[in-house]
Write a protein that holds these residues in place. Structure first.
Motif, PDB file in Angstrom:
ATOM      1  N   ASN A 343       8.738   1.670  -3.312  1.00 16.20           N
ATOM      2  CA  ASN A 343       7.985   1.980  -4.520  1.00 16.20           C
ATOM      3  C   ASN A 343       7.499   0.715  -5.227  1.00 16.20           C
ATOM      4  OD1 ASN A 343       7.070   4.067  -6.459  1.00 16.20           O
ATOM      5  ND2 ASN A 343       8.479   3.020  -7.835  1.00 16.20           N
ATOM      6  N   ASN A 344       8.356  -0.323  -5.292  1.00 11.21           N
ATOM      7  CA  ASN A 344       7.942  -1.568  -5.939  1.00 11.21           C
ATOM      8  C   ASN A 344       6.797  -2.234  -5.183  1.00 11.21           C
ATOM      9  OD1 ASN A 344       9.839  -1.418  -8.032  1.00 11.21           O
ATOM     10  ND2 ASN A 344      11.437  -2.283  -6.739  1.00 11.21           N
ATOM     11  N   ASP A 345       6.862  -2.204  -3.845  1.00 14.96           N
ATOM     12  CA  ASP A 345       5.773  -2.779  -3.053  1.00 14.96           C
ATOM     13  C   ASP A 345       4.480  -2.002  -3.275  1.00 14.96           C
ATOM     14  OD1 ASP A 345       7.410  -4.710  -2.051  1.00 14.96           O
ATOM     15  OD2 ASP A 345       7.831  -3.682  -0.166  1.00 14.96           O
ATOM     16  N   LEU A 346       4.593  -0.664  -3.335  1.00 14.64           N
ATOM     17  CA  LEU A 346       3.400   0.149  -3.559  1.00 14.64           C
ATOM     18  C   LEU A 346       2.773  -0.163  -4.912  1.00 14.64           C
ATOM     19  CD1 LEU A 346       1.561   2.458  -2.616  1.00 14.64           C
ATOM     20  CD2 LEU A 346       3.155   4.055  -3.698  1.00 14.64           C
ATOM     21  N   LEU A 347       3.603  -0.297  -5.950  1.00 14.88           N
ATOM     22  CA  LEU A 347       3.079  -0.633  -7.273  1.00 14.88           C
ATOM     23  C   LEU A 347       2.448  -2.017  -7.272  1.00 14.88           C
ATOM     24  CD1 LEU A 347       5.964   0.756  -9.526  1.00 14.88           C
ATOM     25  CD2 LEU A 347       3.649   1.670  -9.326  1.00 14.88           C
ATOM     26  N   GLU A 348       3.054  -2.970  -6.566  1.00 13.71           N
ATOM     27  CA  GLU A 348       2.520  -4.325  -6.517  1.00 13.71           C
ATOM     28  C   GLU A 348       1.152  -4.345  -5.832  1.00 13.71           C
ATOM     29  OE1 GLU A 348       2.801  -8.096  -7.779  1.00 13.71           O
ATOM     30  OE2 GLU A 348       4.544  -6.772  -7.890  1.00 13.71           O
ATOM     31  N   VAL A 349       1.043  -3.619  -4.702  1.00  8.92           N
ATOM     32  CA  VAL A 349      -0.228  -3.595  -3.965  1.00  8.92           C
ATOM     33  C   VAL A 349      -1.322  -2.933  -4.794  1.00  8.92           C
ATOM     34  CG1 VAL A 349      -1.383  -2.575  -1.970  1.00  8.92           C
ATOM     35  CG2 VAL A 349       0.828  -3.686  -1.682  1.00  8.92           C
ATOM     36  N   LEU A 350      -1.061  -1.713  -5.267  1.00 12.69           N
ATOM     37  CA  LEU A 350      -2.093  -1.001  -6.029  1.00 12.69           C
ATOM     38  C   LEU A 350      -2.412  -1.695  -7.349  1.00 12.69           C
ATOM     39  CD1 LEU A 350      -0.951   2.710  -5.453  1.00 12.69           C
ATOM     40  CD2 LEU A 350      -2.796   1.474  -4.314  1.00 12.69           C
ATOM     41  N   GLY A 351      -1.364  -2.250  -7.987  1.00  7.78           N
ATOM     42  CA  GLY A 351      -1.580  -2.943  -9.256  1.00  7.78           C
ATOM     43  C   GLY A 351      -2.504  -4.131  -9.110  1.00  7.78           C
ATOM     44  N   ASN A 352      -2.281  -4.939  -8.074  1.00 11.53           N
ATOM     45  CA  ASN A 352      -3.141  -6.101  -7.850  1.00 11.53           C
ATOM     46  C   ASN A 352      -4.573  -5.694  -7.532  1.00 11.53           C
ATOM     47  OD1 ASN A 352      -1.784  -8.941  -7.805  1.00 11.53           O
ATOM     48  ND2 ASN A 352      -0.250  -7.577  -6.895  1.00 11.53           N
ATOM     49  N   LEU A 353      -4.730  -4.664  -6.678  1.00  8.54           N
ATOM     50  CA  LEU A 353      -6.076  -4.248  -6.309  1.00  8.54           C
ATOM     51  C   LEU A 353      -6.817  -3.617  -7.483  1.00  8.54           C
ATOM     52  CD1 LEU A 353      -5.424  -2.774  -2.739  1.00  8.54           C
ATOM     53  CD2 LEU A 353      -6.376  -5.005  -3.328  1.00  8.54           C
ATOM     54  N   LEU A 354      -6.117  -2.778  -8.270  1.00 11.86           N
ATOM     55  CA  LEU A 354      -6.764  -2.179  -9.432  1.00 11.86           C
ATOM     56  C   LEU A 354      -7.088  -3.221 -10.495  1.00 11.86           C
ATOM     57  CD1 LEU A 354      -4.705   1.129  -9.785  1.00 11.86           C
ATOM     58  CD2 LEU A 354      -7.079   0.892  -9.039  1.00 11.86           C
ATOM     59  N   GLU A 355      -6.173  -4.149 -10.708  1.00 16.74           N
ATOM     60  CA  GLU A 355      -6.434  -5.216 -11.671  1.00 16.74           C
ATOM     61  C   GLU A 355      -7.614  -6.075 -11.215  1.00 16.74           C
ATOM     62  OE1 GLU A 355      -4.034  -8.820 -13.968  1.00 16.74           O
ATOM     63  OE2 GLU A 355      -3.050  -7.639 -12.410  1.00 16.74           O
ATOM     64  N   ASN A 356      -7.700  -6.315  -9.917  1.00 21.14           N
ATOM     65  CA  ASN A 356      -8.828  -7.059  -9.371  1.00 21.14           C
ATOM     66  C   ASN A 356     -10.135  -6.315  -9.644  1.00 21.14           C
ATOM     67  OD1 ASN A 356      -9.549  -9.405  -7.401  1.00 21.14           O
ATOM     68  ND2 ASN A 356     -10.627  -7.637  -6.551  1.00 21.14           N
ATOM     69  N   GLY A 357     -10.076  -4.971  -9.518  1.00 21.15           N
ATOM     70  CA  GLY A 357     -11.258  -4.174  -9.815  1.00 21.15           C
ATOM     71  C   GLY A 357     -11.654  -4.262 -11.275  1.00 21.15           C
ATOM     72  N   PHE A 358     -10.663  -4.226 -12.182  1.00 22.04           N
ATOM     73  CA  PHE A 358     -10.957  -4.339 -13.611  1.00 22.04           C
ATOM     74  C   PHE A 358     -11.545  -5.711 -13.945  1.00 22.04           C
ATOM     75  CE2 PHE A 358      -8.487  -0.521 -14.414  1.00 22.04           C
ATOM     76  CZ  PHE A 358      -9.094  -0.008 -15.539  1.00 22.04           C
ATOM     77  N   LYS A 359     -11.052  -6.744 -13.236  1.00 24.42           N
ATOM     78  CA  LYS A 359     -11.544  -8.088 -13.531  1.00 24.42           C
ATOM     79  C   LYS A 359     -12.994  -8.269 -13.100  1.00 24.42           C
ATOM     80  CE  LYS A 359      -7.137 -10.621 -13.360  1.00 24.42           C
ATOM     81  NZ  LYS A 359      -6.354 -11.639 -12.621  1.00 24.42           N
ATOM     82  N   TYR A 360     -13.339  -7.733 -11.917  1.00 21.06           N
ATOM     83  CA  TYR A 360     -14.639  -8.038 -11.349  1.00 21.06           C
ATOM     84  C   TYR A 360     -15.602  -6.859 -11.391  1.00 21.06           C
ATOM     85  CZ  TYR A 360     -12.134 -12.117  -9.731  1.00 21.06           C
ATOM     86  OH  TYR A 360     -11.379 -13.264  -9.688  1.00 21.06           O
ATOM     87  N   GLY A 361     -15.126  -5.664 -11.683  1.00 17.13           N
ATOM     88  CA  GLY A 361     -16.043  -4.535 -11.818  1.00 17.13           C
ATOM     89  C   GLY A 361     -16.785  -4.591 -13.139  1.00 17.13           C
ATOM     90  N   ARG A 362     -18.021  -4.117 -13.137  1.00 16.25           N
ATOM     91  CA  ARG A 362     -18.824  -4.170 -14.365  1.00 16.25           C
ATOM     92  C   ARG A 362     -18.507  -3.000 -15.303  1.00 16.25           C
ATOM     93  NH1 ARG A 362     -22.697  -5.698 -10.336  1.00 16.25           N
ATOM     94  NH2 ARG A 362     -23.353  -7.892 -10.628  1.00 16.25           N
ATOM     95  N   SER A 363     -18.405  -1.792 -14.736  1.00  5.11           N
ATOM     96  CA  SER A 363     -18.183  -0.643 -15.607  1.00  5.11           C
ATOM     97  C   SER A 363     -17.308   0.449 -14.985  1.00  5.11           C
ATOM     98  CB  SER A 363     -19.525  -0.019 -15.998  1.00  5.11           C
ATOM     99  OG  SER A 363     -20.225   0.412 -14.825  1.00  5.11           O
ATOM    100  N   VAL A 364     -17.251   0.534 -13.660  1.00  5.10           N
ATOM    101  CA  VAL A 364     -16.535   1.643 -13.008  1.00  5.10           C
ATOM    102  C   VAL A 364     -15.613   1.098 -11.924  1.00  5.10           C
ATOM    103  CG1 VAL A 364     -16.735   3.772 -11.672  1.00  5.10           C
ATOM    104  CG2 VAL A 364     -18.430   3.241 -13.432  1.00  5.10           C
TER     105      VAL A 364
END
Length: 449
Positions: A343-364
């Motif tokens: 579960n911790n690995d899953l949260l780490e993987v998805l968290g990094n990818l989603l955070e990366n999306g928030f950082k570089y995504g413009r609106s969605v």
């Protein structure tokens, strides 16, 4: 105190029980077979004597005649143990051999019910075995007369033979049982010797005298010893990786510390930046030590994509509350997306990818979960954004992990390399494609739980 779960004890106890049951049943079968054979032989001998008496018998009028002295001398001596009697239809003794002088079972014999003509009967009574046979004599006047011939013999020799056989049988089986138990003990000791060798080698490894199991082991133990050696090598490698990670951590912190020494009291922004970078470095190095130590997915792991996405979505929406960006998560409904990851690995993987999306995504930032044709045992997770995307020539470089953290590209951080390392420990790869939204698509193919 010897353990009650000793393998040797279990083998010996189970083998002893089976051996005793087998030899006991074998002994009983042999005992019954010998007894039946002995009794059958005795009955045949007595019946032959009855036939001999019939051969020497004559009917004179209404009287049955037999010689006083018979050809077989045992009938003529009271001490011989062989007696012959003849009864008529009224159960009266009409003739008896001289050897019946000491016989004291006349009343019992007369009390026995008559048998049908032509029938025979064998039995034992009062220390004698007997055979009786009923025959009908036809008189000259055409009338019939029933006579019952009895031959009795002392049962002592028969019983003595049977007892002698039983003593020899059970004595022999007891000796065989003892010999087999000794042999089983020796076989168990010899057969379990490789396990004692393994235990001794493990003791030497714990004492530091050896690094791995050595020697030649039976084929049945090789999977165990090979896996133990791999486990020992993994443990030693893990310790070495931790030492290397600590060395890399110390080396990587030199630059931020050197920068911090040169800062003036008013450089709070730069100070915070360096502190954050140090925090990233510490987390990354520790995570790298853990993920590299793992050699594959662990059986029995189960994590919920539903819960992980829901938890991360709420946290990231709060973190990026002041930014005009929308996180589009898939509708769960009654679907349950379980994956075979920690579960911790899953949260780490998805968290990094989603955070990366928030950082570089413009609106969605969009997340979708489904199945691919030909992949029935995996969930496919796509994370899309409408940012600038990642060119094909930079994708491998973005995911590449350098030996030094300082070599990572500016702006990319260490999140993607950490994601790659975690997924690699499960045999899963991270794929970067062009997103339908115009940015980057990160695709995960995760094993179902």
């Amino acid at each position: 105190m010897r353990s009650t779960f000793s393998l040797r004890r279990r083998l010996l106890v189970s083998a002893t029980i089976v051996l005793l049951l087998f030899l006991g049943l074998t002994g009983l079968a042999l005992d019954r077979a010998f007894e039946r054979s002995l009794v059958s032989g005795q009955a045949e001998r007595l019946f032959l004597r009855v036939l001999n008496l019939l051969a020497e018998s004559e009917l004179e009028g209404q009287t049955l005649w037999l010689p006083r002295y018979l050809s077989e001398e045992r009938y003529n001596s009271p001490e011989s143990g062989l007696v012959a009697l003849v009864l008529n239809g009224e159960r009266h003794i009409v003739w008896e051999s001289l050897s019946s002088e000491w016989l004291d079972v006349h009343d019992w014999i007369r009390a026995q019910p008559a048998i049908e003509p032509g029938q025979e009967q064998f039995g034992e009574q009062g220390g004698y075995v007997y055979e009786r046979y009923a025959v009908v004599w036809e008189n000259r006047d055409g009338t019939d007369q029933l006579f019952e011939y009895w031959v009795l013999e002392d049962a002592t020799p028969l019983n003595s033979t049977l007892q002698t056989f039983r003593r020899q049988l059970w004595g022999g089986l007891s000796g065989v049982t003892l010999a087999l138990l000794v042999a089983l003990w020796a076989v168990a000791r010899w057969g379990l010797k490789p396990l004692r060798t393994v235990a001794e080698n493990l003791r030497q490894i714990r004492a530091g005298d050896k690094a791995r199991l050595e020697g030649h082991y039976p084929d049945e133990l090789r999977p165990l010893t090979d896996n133990l050696n791999r486990l020992l090598e993994a443990e030693q490698g893990q310790r070495e990786r931790y030492r290397q990670a600590m060395a890399d951590l110390a080396h990587s912190l030199k630059t931020p510390l050197a920068v911090m020494r040169t800062l003036s009291p008013g450089d709070e922004a730069e100070l915070n930046d360096q502190v954050n970078r140090m925090d990233q470095i510490v987390r990354y190095q520790l995570q790298r030590a853990v993920t590299e130590a793992r050699t594959g997915p662990v059986l029995g792991q189960r994590s919920s994509l539903n819960l992980a996405l829901d938890r991360l979505g709420k946290a990231l929406e709060k973190a990026f509350l002041h930014e005009d960006k929308v996180l589009d998560l898939p509708e769960t409904g009654e679907a349950q997306w379980d994956v075979s990851l920690d579960n911790n690995d899953l949260l780490e993987v998805l968290g990094n990818l989603l955070e990366n999306g928030f950082k570089y995504g413009r609106s969605v930032i969009s997340v979708s979960v489904g199945e691919l044709e030909g992949e029935p045992d995996h969930w496919v997770v796509d994370i899309d954004d409408d940012g600038p995307g990642i060119s094909r020539e930079k994708r491998e470089r973005v995911l590449a992990r350098g030996q030094r953290l300082d070599t990572l590209q500016p702006g990319q951080g260490i999140g993607l390399s950490m994601v790659k390392d975690i997924l690699a420990s499960y045999g899963v790869s991270l794929r970067i494609d062009d997103s339908p939204l115009g940015g980057a698509r990160f695709r995960l193919v995760l094993p179902k739980a």
